[in-house]
Each structure stands twice: as C-alpha cells, then as structure tokens.
Scaffold this motif. Structure first.
Motif, PDB file in Angstrom:
ATOM      1  N   ARG A   1      77.142 165.177  40.058  1.00 21.33           N
ATOM      2  CA  ARG A   1      76.436 165.688  39.420  1.00 21.33           C
ATOM      3  C   ARG A   1      77.040 167.424  38.469  1.00 21.33           C
ATOM      4  NH1 ARG A   1      72.749 168.931  43.487  1.00 21.33           N
ATOM      5  NH2 ARG A   1      70.786 168.740  41.775  1.00 21.33           N
ATOM      6  N   HIS A   2      76.470 167.727  37.786  1.00 15.55           N
ATOM      7  CA  HIS A   2      77.094 168.808  36.886  1.00 15.55           C
ATOM      8  C   HIS A   2      76.236 170.116  36.552  1.00 15.55           C
ATOM      9  CE1 HIS A   2      81.148 166.827  35.144  1.00 15.55           C
ATOM     10  NE2 HIS A   2      79.747 165.923  35.557  1.00 15.55           N
ATOM     11  N   ALA A   3      75.956 171.083  36.335  1.00 12.71           N
ATOM     12  CA  ALA A   3      75.258 172.247  35.666  1.00 12.71           C
ATOM     13  C   ALA A   3      73.940 172.008  35.367  1.00 12.71           C
ATOM     14  CB  ALA A   3      75.811 173.275  35.266  1.00 12.71           C
ATOM     15  N   ASP A   4      74.630 170.720  34.282  1.00 10.32           N
ATOM     16  CA  ASP A   4      73.027 171.120  33.599  1.00 10.32           C
ATOM     17  C   ASP A   4      72.759 169.390  33.975  1.00 10.32           C
ATOM     18  OD1 ASP A   4      74.979 170.392  31.891  1.00 10.32           O
ATOM     19  OD2 ASP A   4      74.472 172.349  30.202  1.00 10.32           O
ATOM     20  N   HIS A   5      73.242 168.833  33.963  1.00 10.75           N
ATOM     21  CA  HIS A   5      72.789 167.225  33.368  1.00 10.75           C
ATOM     22  C   HIS A   5      74.108 166.540  34.594  1.00 10.75           C
ATOM     23  CE1 HIS A   5      77.876 167.854  31.790  1.00 10.75           C
ATOM     24  NE2 HIS A   5      77.478 166.439  32.097  1.00 10.75           N
ATOM     25  N   TRP A   6      73.311 164.829  34.672  1.00  9.80           N
ATOM     26  CA  TRP A   6      74.130 164.529  35.227  1.00  9.80           C
ATOM     27  C   TRP A   6      74.689 162.741  34.610  1.00  9.80           C
ATOM     28  CZ3 TRP A   6      74.010 164.295  41.114  1.00  9.80           C
ATOM     29  CH2 TRP A   6      72.742 164.606  41.316  1.00  9.80           C
ATOM     30  N   VAL A   7      76.044 163.048  35.334  1.00 12.76           N
ATOM     31  CA  VAL A   7      76.698 161.306  34.192  1.00 12.76           C
ATOM     32  C   VAL A   7      76.471 160.257  35.955  1.00 12.76           C
ATOM     33  CG1 VAL A   7      78.677 160.338  34.088  1.00 12.76           C
ATOM     34  CG2 VAL A   7      78.139 162.961  33.421  1.00 12.76           C
ATOM     35  N   ALA A   8      75.904 159.384  34.684  1.00  6.81           N
ATOM     36  CA  ALA A   8      75.596 158.076  35.846  1.00  6.81           C
ATOM     37  C   ALA A   8      76.373 156.972  34.899  1.00  6.81           C
ATOM     38  CB  ALA A   8      74.591 157.814  35.668  1.00  6.81           C
ATOM     39  N   THR A   9      76.137 156.174  36.416  1.00 10.25           N
ATOM     40  CA  THR A   9      78.008 154.670  36.370  1.00 10.25           C
ATOM     41  C   THR A   9      76.299 154.207  35.713  1.00 10.25           C
ATOM     42  OG1 THR A   9      79.571 156.053  36.969  1.00 10.25           O
ATOM     43  CG2 THR A   9      79.501 153.801  36.386  1.00 10.25           C
ATOM     44  N   LEU A  10      76.439 153.476  35.137  1.00  7.45           N
ATOM     45  CA  LEU A  10      75.629 152.367  35.602  1.00  7.45           C
ATOM     46  C   LEU A  10      76.625 150.642  35.603  1.00  7.45           C
ATOM     47  CD1 LEU A  10      72.865 153.022  33.279  1.00  7.45           C
ATOM     48  CD2 LEU A  10      73.398 153.567  35.257  1.00  7.45           C
ATOM     49  N   VAL A  11      76.437 149.226  35.924  1.00  6.70           N
ATOM     50  CA  VAL A  11      76.681 148.327  35.986  1.00  6.70           C
ATOM     51  C   VAL A  11      75.648 147.299  35.807  1.00  6.70           C
ATOM     52  CG1 VAL A  11      78.245 146.960  37.101  1.00  6.70           C
ATOM     53  CG2 VAL A  11      78.847 149.487  37.677  1.00  6.70           C
ATOM     54  N   ASP A  12      76.118 146.695  34.868  1.00  7.71           N
ATOM     55  CA  ASP A  12      75.479 145.084  34.113  1.00  7.71           C
ATOM     56  C   ASP A  12      76.438 144.256  34.424  1.00  7.71           C
ATOM     57  OD1 ASP A  12      76.451 145.256  31.496  1.00  7.71           O
ATOM     58  OD2 ASP A  12      74.640 146.270  31.663  1.00  7.71           O
ATOM     59  N   GLU A  13      75.940 142.473  33.337  1.00  4.20           N
ATOM     60  CA  GLU A  13      76.211 141.662  33.644  1.00  4.20           C
ATOM     61  C   GLU A  13      77.699 142.261  32.371  1.00  4.20           C
ATOM     62  OE1 GLU A  13      73.526 139.294  30.413  1.00  4.20           O
ATOM     63  OE2 GLU A  13      74.046 139.057  32.355  1.00  4.20           O
ATOM     64  N   ASN A  14      77.722 143.627  31.485  1.00  3.16           N
ATOM     65  CA  ASN A  14      78.705 143.210  30.791  1.00  3.16           C
ATOM     66  C   ASN A  14      79.858 144.081  30.981  1.00  3.16           C
ATOM     67  OD1 ASN A  14      76.933 141.786  28.838  1.00  3.16           O
ATOM     68  ND2 ASN A  14      75.411 143.144  28.163  1.00  3.16           N
ATOM     69  N   GLY A  15      79.250 144.940  32.126  1.00  2.00           N
ATOM     70  CA  GLY A  15      79.995 145.731  32.756  1.00  2.00           C
ATOM     71  C   GLY A  15      79.448 147.109  32.741  1.00  2.00           C
ATOM     72  N   GLU A  16      80.523 147.831  32.951  1.00  6.09           N
ATOM     73  CA  GLU A  16      80.497 149.027  33.207  1.00  6.09           C
ATOM     74  C   GLU A  16      80.121 150.386  32.225  1.00  6.09           C
ATOM     75  OE1 GLU A  16      82.073 150.886  36.877  1.00  6.09           O
ATOM     76  OE2 GLU A  16      83.202 153.110  35.072  1.00  6.09           O
ATOM     77  N   ARG A  17      79.444 150.935  31.992  1.00  8.28           N
ATOM     78  CA  ARG A  17      78.915 152.021  31.401  1.00  8.28           C
ATOM     79  C   ARG A  17      78.652 153.867  32.035  1.00  8.28           C
ATOM     80  NH1 ARG A  17      74.660 149.677  31.085  1.00  8.28           N
ATOM     81  NH2 ARG A  17      73.008 149.880  29.709  1.00  8.28           N
TER      82      ARG A  17
ATOM     83  N   ARG B   1      68.452 144.640  35.672  1.00  9.57           N
ATOM     84  CA  ARG B   1      70.069 144.217  36.595  1.00  9.57           C
ATOM     85  C   ARG B   1      70.993 144.465  35.874  1.00  9.57           C
ATOM     86  NH1 ARG B   1      66.562 139.704  35.289  1.00  9.57           N
ATOM     87  NH2 ARG B   1      66.205 138.326  37.530  1.00  9.57           N
ATOM     88  N   THR B   2      70.852 146.081  36.624  1.00 10.05           N
ATOM     89  CA  THR B   2      71.652 146.973  36.073  1.00 10.05           C
ATOM     90  C   THR B   2      71.685 148.106  37.326  1.00 10.05           C
ATOM     91  OG1 THR B   2      70.947 147.124  33.086  1.00 10.05           O
ATOM     92  CG2 THR B   2      72.286 149.395  34.641  1.00 10.05           C
ATOM     93  N   GLU B   3      72.630 148.802  37.532  1.00 10.39           N
ATOM     94  CA  GLU B   3      72.380 149.281  39.186  1.00 10.39           C
ATOM     95  C   GLU B   3      73.205 150.483  38.805  1.00 10.39           C
ATOM     96  OE1 GLU B   3      73.832 148.964  43.736  1.00 10.39           O
ATOM     97  OE2 GLU B   3      74.581 147.123  42.608  1.00 10.39           O
ATOM     98  N   CYS B   4      72.743 151.718  38.965  1.00  7.32           N
ATOM     99  CA  CYS B   4      73.615 152.654  38.827  1.00  7.32           C
ATOM    100  C   CYS B   4      74.276 153.067  40.243  1.00  7.32           C
ATOM    101  CB  CYS B   4      72.408 154.115  39.309  1.00  7.32           C
ATOM    102  SG  CYS B   4      73.277 156.102  39.007  1.00  7.32           S
ATOM    103  N   THR B   5      75.726 152.774  39.783  1.00  5.03           N
ATOM    104  CA  THR B   5      76.698 153.142  40.897  1.00  5.03           C
ATOM    105  C   THR B   5      77.546 153.991  41.674  1.00  5.03           C
ATOM    106  OG1 THR B   5      78.194 152.392  39.226  1.00  5.03           O
ATOM    107  CG2 THR B   5      77.305 150.812  40.936  1.00  5.03           C
ATOM    108  N   ALA B   6      76.844 154.819  40.755  1.00  4.73           N
ATOM    109  CA  ALA B   6      77.489 156.422  40.927  1.00  4.73           C
ATOM    110  C   ALA B   6      77.022 157.998  40.178  1.00  4.73           C
ATOM    111  CB  ALA B   6      79.289 156.664  41.055  1.00  4.73           C
TER     112      ALA B   6
END
Length: 494
Positions: A181-197, A173-178
């Motif tokens: 992309r960076h040169a050597d890693h990804w930054v993923a935005t995750l949203v669940d019932e507690n909000g965004e991280r 119950r955690t959606e990756c909404t964004a």
C-alpha cells in the motif's frame, strides 16, 4: 514499468466479474485476476437459481428479497439464453410450516419485486397428475410459484467476457501474492505460469469469496474488520427422479428446505446443505453425512426414493457469509456487506456474502462506495445491457432458436439446443464457416467438436478439460469416459 490501472479486482467469481464489468463500462481501467479458473469455487457450486429467496422472508429480509425479485427480471431480460423461467411446487407437509404461512409468504413474494413477466403463485391439488404419481400419498395440497434457472458458471464467464470487451484485462490462473500500500495506489504482485510481475492500481476490490480474509491479510496484515462465517453447501445429482419440467421444494424438520430440480435433461439436482466449514478451501467436497441428509430429504417426499447407488455426481462450495451471529447456518444473512478500508493509504473494498441473483446490484453499490475515493467517468449502465449472446429480439429465446435452426438445419436438434443455450447469438462464432458436422473438426464424443473447444479457448478463457466439461458446460455428465482425456490432450497440444 508496471502496468497501471484505476481498479484491481481480485477474485473471478460472480461478484468480482460483475464489479469488473460495471467499472470497465464506466470508463475505468480495470484488471480482474483469478488464481484458478473463472467460477472455479463458490460461483459454480450454487443451486443454479436466479430467485428472490422465498425462505428469506421468514428472517424478515424483505429488502434482500425485493431486490432479488427485481433483479430476477433484469437478468432474465439480459441473458435469456442461460436464464429461463422455472415453476416450483411446494408441497405442504403436515406438522411443518402451516398453509396460511406458505400462502402469506407467496402473496408477498408475488408483490415485493414488481413481478412483470413470470406467472403468479397459486394453490394446487397434489392428488392430481402429475404429482400424484411422484409424491408420497400423504401429501395432498401444495403451492406453485415461479423463479428462474441459471447456468451459474456461464453467467460468470459471460460477465468477465463483457468486462474484457469493454476494456478490462482478465487474467485467469493468476494469483495476487502480495499487496503493498502507498498513499495513492497499490502495488500488486501477480504470479502466473510465466512468473511474477507487478501492477499498480488506485484502488483494490477484494472479491475473493471464501478467500476474502486471506487476501485482506496480504493487504492489511490482518483480516478485515468484519467477521466471516464459512458455510458449505453441497448437492447430489441422480438419474431423473420424476417426469416433468417443474422443480420441488421439500421442507425439512430442521427448518431447512431442499430443492429437487430437473437437470441437464437426464438428471435431477438435489440440494443444498448448510454446514459450518473449517477445512481446506481449495479442496471442498461433500461429506457422507451431507449425502445421507439429501437422500433422506428427497426420499421423504418422492415415492421413488433416492439411494446411495443413484448418485452419479456431487459438488460442494463454501459461501462466504457475513457473520450476523445467527444461531443457525441456514438463517445467516445472504445479503452482501462491504468493508471499505482507507486508513493509511489507497482504498481497498472487501466484499462479503451476496447471491448470484443480486450480483449486478452488488456491483453498482460497490462502485458507489468506491466513488467517494475514485472518480467514476460515467454512471449506471448495466440494467439494460445484455450479456454476450443475450442480445435477442425481445429477449425471446424460442424465436432465436427457430432462426438458428433455419441457418443450421444440419445440426442435430439436441445439439443445436445445447449450443444455443450456451452461446446465444454468439453461436455463429462457434460454428464459423462449417456447413456440416464433419467440418466442425475432431469429434470428442456426444456433440462436442473441436470448433467448440477452439471458441472456448480463444474467447472464454478455457485451459483444461475440467474448464470445458464441468464449468463452461456440464458435458462431463453426458460424454463417455474417454472424452475427458482426449479433451485434456487437445489442450496440451493447443
């Protein structure tokens, strides 16, 4: 500071869970995210078979069939509680595939995968019992062969559990909404019932099944280079249509086949269809046309026939098949295909197609692809690694069931069988210290007690009545109508 992982796997179906498990077992730090419940889409809507795919031989997919048959043996050994042998009867229908073709196909089927434990195929006389009282009288000859049954949703859940026990984070119950992309890693935005991280990962696996292009667009700004054909498969469930523990395969005039399979003791499962799908992926349902197709397919073969009133439940799922430009939806390859995109930064691997049977090999091949860009601390390991509950001596479920009956003589036999099938050697964790049914807690009808709900909540990611009654089990078919609201209320208060 964001949590950092080697690998972020998006999609909690069988392929995503399998990749997360394999990667965690090799020493990678892994996060698996699923926007709904595990196996809540395609992976819980299968025909529930671990099989080679006999009909794929017609399309010359020998590699896929051979790999599937080998994996059939591996999975049977590693999860003998949720996977077991099933005999299939294939009647010869005059005017369709000739007998020599069926015989030749089964000859290959017996030999392609190095069959070890399952009995071989042979010709049978349908004029003899039990088939003469079940099938239409014009069906006089056929063939019998072996494949396996699997509790598909439980296979996904157990695979995810094993990934977690090997160090992976599993977030349902955690959606990756964004995905940035960076040169050597990804930054993923995750949203669940507690909000965004936000979390960081050196690589991403897009195993979102029918949602694969949706995730790719978030990551790349466009769909993946490959093309996707979304094909809906639907099933109907009816009261038990015939006696016996065998399944039937019914050939159809359009070239397809339809299975009739003993299901949940009291029912028969009939499916599947192949319909091009362009609707809402979050609301996939069987159509009236599909119901009629499956009823007519079974009635063509069974003396008893199937009516609209016989249907007690239905389900449908969408297969994310790799577009190979086949004219028919039923002949599109069921093999898996990867698209690895590395231009412009950290890698993202998108997964197309695949079958439940080949998920373990798919995971190995996915990590081989990623291994060119992501160092793997250790090598192959999953072939001989039982899934949770599957660590039985000689993979002998009957022996385990006998020992369980001696430990829990107070459990009714049918309840013990269901629990042993579902949880295998983890049964002791479900029962806990109870020494009677009354000590299992609140009773929700049938053989469902609070002790099982607590286990499913604490260890198997269950959060709702549907998770329990239709995915972790199929108790929804057996329990009285008031059970579902009572289970829902228990989760609301838990």
């Amino acid at each position: 500071m964001s949590e950092r992982f080697d690998l972020l796997v998006i999609g909690g179906g069988i392929n995503g869970a399998g990749i997360a498990r394999d990667a965690a077992g090799r020493g990678l730090s892994v996060a698996l995210v699923e926007k709904d419940d595990l196996a809540s889409h395609t992976s819980s809507a299968s025909t529930k078979l671990v099989h080679g795919g006999l009909r794929y031989l017609e399309n010359y997919e020998f590699r896929l069939v051979a790999e599937s048959l080998r994996e059939r043996e591996v999975l049977l050994a590693n999860a003998p509680h949720i996977i077991w042998p099933l005999r299939f009867v294939l009647p010869h229908e005059p005017g369709m595939r000739p007998k020599w073709m069926l015989r030749a196909g089964l000859f290959l089927y017996d030999r392609l995968g190095g069959r070890k434990t399952l009995p071989s195929s042979h010709r049978i006389d349908l004029r003899k019992a039990p088939h003469r009282s079940i099938l239409q009288e014009h069906l006089v000859a056929g063939f019998e062969y072996s494949d396996c049954w699997v509790e598909d949703s439980r296979l996904v859940v157990l695979t995810a559990m094993d990934a977690q026990e090997r160090g992976a984070k599993v977030w349902t119950r955690t959606e990756c909404t964004a995905l940035d992309r960076h040169a050597d890693h990804w930054v993923a935005t995750l949203v669940d019932e507690n909000g965004e991280r936000k979390v960081e990962a050196r690589a991403v696996v897009n195993a979102a099944g029918p949602f694969v292009d949706r995730v790719a667009k978030r990551a790349l700004g466009s769909g993946t280079p490959a093309h996707l054909r979304l094909v809906k498969g639907s099933h109907i469930i009816v009261p038990r249509a015939y006696p016996g523990d065998h399944a039937y395969i019914f050939q159809q005039a359009d070239g397809r086949i339809v299975f009739a399979i003993p299901y949940e003791r009291d029912f028969t499962l009939i499916g599947t269809t192949d319909m091009l799908y362009e609707g809402d992926l979050d609301r996939v349902e069987i159509s009236e046309e599909e119901k009629a197709y499956l009823r007519e397919a079974a009635t063509q073969y069974l003396k008893s026939g199937i009516t609209e009133e016989d249907i007690v439940h239905t389900y449908a799922g969408v297969r994310p098949l790799y577009e190979d430009n086949s004219k028919s939806n039923s002949t599109v390859t069921r093999d898996y295909v990867f698209e690895l995109e590395t231009d412009g930064g950290a890698p993202i691997l998108s997964v197309y197609g695949g079958k439940i049977t080949t998920y373990r090999k798919l995971a190995e091949h996915a990590l081989a692809k990623l291994g060119r860009h992501l160092p793997l601390p250790s090598g192959l390991w999953t072939q001989d690694a039982p899934l949770p509950g599957g660590d039985m001596e000689r993979a002998d479920f009957a022996r385990y069931l006998w020992s369980a009956s001696e430990r829990y003589p107070w459990l009714p036999p049918e309840m013990l069988l269901r629990l042993a099938r579902a949880y295998g050697t983890r049964l002791d964790r479900v029962i806990g210290s109870a020494t009677s049914l009354g000590e299992l807690g609140e009773h929700f009808g049938g053989d469902l007690y609070e002790a099982e709900l607590r286990y499913l909540r604490d260890f198997e990611y269950a959060r709702s009545a549907e998770d329990v009654l239709w995915r972790r089990s199929k108790l929804g078919l057996h329990l009285p109508a008031e059970s579902a609201p009572a289970v829902a209320e228990w989760f609301a208060q838990a």
